[in-house]
Scaffold this active site. Structure first.
Site, PDB file in Angstrom:
ATOM      1  N   ASP A   1      30.583  -2.951  -2.192  1.00 54.69           N
ATOM      2  CA  ASP A   1      30.155  -2.662  -0.876  1.00 54.69           C
ATOM      3  C   ASP A   1      30.229  -3.876  -0.217  1.00 54.69           C
ATOM      4  O   ASP A   1      29.403  -4.857  -0.447  1.00 54.69           O
ATOM      5  CB  ASP A   1      28.807  -2.194  -1.029  1.00 54.69           C
ATOM      6  CG  ASP A   1      28.076  -1.594   0.281  1.00 54.69           C
ATOM      7  OD1 ASP A   1      28.992  -2.116   1.373  1.00 54.69           O
ATOM      8  OD2 ASP A   1      27.183  -1.090   0.272  1.00 54.69           O
ATOM      9  N   LYS A   6      30.176  -3.391   9.851  1.00 49.28           N
ATOM     10  CA  LYS A   6      29.552  -4.460  10.425  1.00 49.28           C
ATOM     11  C   LYS A   6      30.796  -5.174  11.045  1.00 49.28           C
ATOM     12  O   LYS A   6      31.194  -4.684  12.096  1.00 49.28           O
ATOM     13  CB  LYS A   6      28.813  -5.424   9.606  1.00 49.28           C
ATOM     14  CG  LYS A   6      27.381  -4.512   8.920  1.00 49.28           C
ATOM     15  CD  LYS A   6      26.398  -5.281   8.620  1.00 49.28           C
ATOM     16  CE  LYS A   6      25.297  -4.306   8.298  1.00 49.28           C
ATOM     17  NZ  LYS A   6      24.770  -4.009   7.059  1.00 49.28           N
ATOM     18  N   TYR A  17      21.155  -2.576  -0.934  1.00 49.94           N
ATOM     19  CA  TYR A  17      21.176  -1.380  -0.248  1.00 49.94           C
ATOM     20  C   TYR A  17      22.600  -0.947   0.329  1.00 49.94           C
ATOM     21  O   TYR A  17      23.449  -1.739   0.445  1.00 49.94           O
ATOM     22  CB  TYR A  17      20.529  -1.806   1.324  1.00 49.94           C
ATOM     23  CG  TYR A  17      20.459  -0.747   2.152  1.00 49.94           C
ATOM     24  CD1 TYR A  17      19.700   0.518   2.104  1.00 49.94           C
ATOM     25  CD2 TYR A  17      21.089  -0.987   3.408  1.00 49.94           C
ATOM     26  CE1 TYR A  17      19.703   1.187   3.180  1.00 49.94           C
ATOM     27  CE2 TYR A  17      21.054   0.015   4.387  1.00 49.94           C
ATOM     28  CZ  TYR A  17      20.330   1.027   4.412  1.00 49.94           C
ATOM     29  OH  TYR A  17      20.275   1.893   5.317  1.00 49.94           O
TER      30      TYR A  17
HETATM   31  C1  LIG Z   1      24.427  -2.595   6.579  1.00 50.31           C
HETATM   32  C2  LIG Z   1      24.932  -2.031   5.062  1.00 50.31           C
HETATM   33  C3  LIG Z   1      25.138  -0.633   4.899  1.00 50.31           C
HETATM   34  C4  LIG Z   1      24.946   0.409   5.670  1.00 50.31           C
HETATM   35  O1  LIG Z   1      25.510   0.322   7.065  1.00 50.31           O
HETATM   36  P1  LIG Z   1      25.193   1.278   8.276  1.00 50.31           P
HETATM   37  O2  LIG Z   1      26.473   0.790   9.263  1.00 50.31           O
HETATM   38  O3  LIG Z   1      23.874   0.593   8.884  1.00 50.31           O
HETATM   39  O4  LIG Z   1      25.066   2.619   7.784  1.00 50.31           O
HETATM   40  C5  LIG Z   1      25.569  -0.541   3.587  1.00 50.31           C
HETATM   41  N1  LIG Z   1      25.861  -1.469   2.691  1.00 50.31           N
HETATM   42  C6  LIG Z   1      25.642  -2.800   3.038  1.00 50.31           C
HETATM   43  C7  LIG Z   1      25.931  -3.769   1.705  1.00 50.31           C
HETATM   44  C8  LIG Z   1      24.921  -2.985   4.307  1.00 50.31           C
HETATM   45  O5  LIG Z   1      24.715  -4.522   4.360  1.00 50.31           O
END
Ligand SMILES: *Cc1c(COP(=O)(O)O)cnc(C)c1O
Length: 427
Positions: free
Chosen positions: A245, A273, A150
């Site tokens: 990511d 995060k 994701y």
């Molecule tokens: C949480 C997450 C996102 C999205 O971040 P948001 O701040 O919720 O938009 C993208 N990539 C990864 C790997 C994530 O865990």
């Protein structure tokens, strides 16, 4: 969908009833809705250290940690102090501030591949922007992603996108034009052969490979030995960019993220995060020659009214300074998480990287989305509610990871293991 009707959750139930009238599904992000496990989502009143408290006054040991950011637990004193000082100055200016410079310098020091950094407000914005600059830099349109990963709710990336959609049984989202989805090639995680094949056929059209270097969003799935190395060499060979990511893994699996833990230097990295310590903050960055394609120095446009927001930068700066100054935190996290996952319940596969882990309710190894999907989600739901009753708050889906914080004590760990063992002995 079962509904919990005990009075223990009466206030949450009443709030949820009202919320559903005004907010789709009663929640501001779908995974919060307990659809994967049934019942009423807890409405939380406050958090402190390793604990969260719901509006009915129940206390829980928290393994959600706001889905990753709370690596130091809730309300760590150094973040609270930074926020107090920031509040005295102002909440937003829409002009550069000194602490943004310090923040970018510290990010580059902790994550050396991020020679230049742009601050944004969410992980979604970070991946969307990284992808745009990758396309602008290479002059190519296609992206490779992996099934079960994701990367936020970016239009073109909502293809086989892991936890949230998997929990709800949504394959590919409505509302994304087919032409956008067609720019994304989704391949099985950990399959080097699949990536080699696509590069052999269409290598000259691929702008980037985007990957969670450790997957958190189909539950925790580590990279197989050689997988990340293969992505690095294939992208290099074909002139595509490698985007890590690290929204979840950044500052989590090592001070320098998964790229430090696995010794791979990506071209671009996205962070979120932990970088905001619980405030809306994210970043993307990487090679200076790529980042110089971004406006105002280059032709790739990306902007934000609240980007580099003073409160979020203050909190994030305090968090990163704390982590940089206390590398022993990672050893403690590793040891406690190892303790928590040192036993394997019957018919369960435990995956863990650092302080990210998942108990998959399947006796088969989980290495990609196909194998994650074999988990017994009904059995997981029973486990989830059993643990909740005993004051342990897990993510309400089989396809999510659990996060440990430095505020979790040995006693927390023991209480969690005891509760889990009770479930498996009674089952
Ligand atoms: C949480 C997450 C996102 C999205 O971040 P948001 O701040 O919720 O938009 C993208 N990539 C990864 C790997 C994530 O865990």
């Amino acid at each position: 969908m079962t509904t919990v009707t005990s009075t223990k959750f009466a206030k949450s139930e009443e709030l949820f009833r009202r919320a559903q009238q005004r907010t789709p599904g009663g929640v501001n992000s779908p995974v919060r809705a307990f659809r994967g496990v049934g019942g009423t989502p807890l409405f939380l009143a406050r958090g402190e250290g390793s604990r969260v408290f719901d509006v009915d006054g129940n206390a829980y040991i928290d393994y959600v940690g706001s889905w990753g950011p709370m690596i130091a637990g809730h309300r760590p004193p150094f973040v609270m102090e930074a926020l107090r000082q920031a509040l005295a100055i102002g909440t937003s200016f829409g002009a550069p501030t000194g602490q943004e410079v310090e923040f970018a310098e510290l990010i580059a020091k902790m994550v050396p591949s991020m020679e230049m950094v742009r601050l944004v407000n969410s992980g979604t914005e970070a991946t969307m922007s990284a992808l745009r600059v990758a396309r602008g830099f290479t002059g190519r349109d296609l992206t490779i992603k992996f099934e079960g990963c994701y990367h936020g709710h970016v239009d073109s990336l909502l293809v086989k996108a892991g936890s949230g959609m998997a929990t709800l049984g949504i394959a590919d989202t409505a509302g994304v034009p087919a032409a956008f989805a067609a720019t994304t090639i989704a391949l099985p995680y950990n399959s080097i052969a699949a990536v080699e094949k696509v590069f052999a056929e269409r290598g000259g059209k691929i702008a980037a490979v985007i990957v969670e270097p450790v997957v958190g969003n189909m539950g925790c799935v580590p990279p197989a030995p050689g997988f990340l190395e293969a992505l690095r060499s294939l992208t290099e060979k074909h002139g595509a960019l490698l985007i890590f990511d690290e929204v979840m893994t950044g500052f989590r699996v090592a001070p320098g993220g998964a790229q430090q833990r696995f010794s791979i230097r990506p071209d671009l990295t996205t962070l979120g995060k932990i970088i905001g310590a619980g405030l809306p903050m994210a970043a993307y960055g990487g090679r200076a020659d790529v980042m110089k394609k971004i406006a105002p120095v280059g032709p790739v446009y990306q902007a934000g009214t609240l980007s580099g927001n003073p409160l979020a930068v203050s909190a994030g700066l305090a968090m990163l300074r704390h982590l940089a100054a206390h590398p022993e935190i990672y050893e403690t996290l590793e040891a406690r998480a190892a303790q928590l996952t040192a036993w394997t319940p019957p018919g369960v596969t435990v995956n863990r990287v650092g302080s990210i882990f998942t108990f998959f309710f399947t006796d088969q190894p989980v290495s990609d989305w196909e194998s994650a999907k074999r988990s017994d989600t009904a059995r997981f739901a029973k486990f989830f509610h059993f643990m909740l009753e005993r004051g342990i708050y897990l993510a309400p889906s089989q396809f999510e990871a659990a996060f440990l914080s430095s505020a979790h004590s040995e006693a927390d760990i023991r209480a969690t293991i005891d509760a889990a063992k009770e479930f498996f002995s009674r089952e």
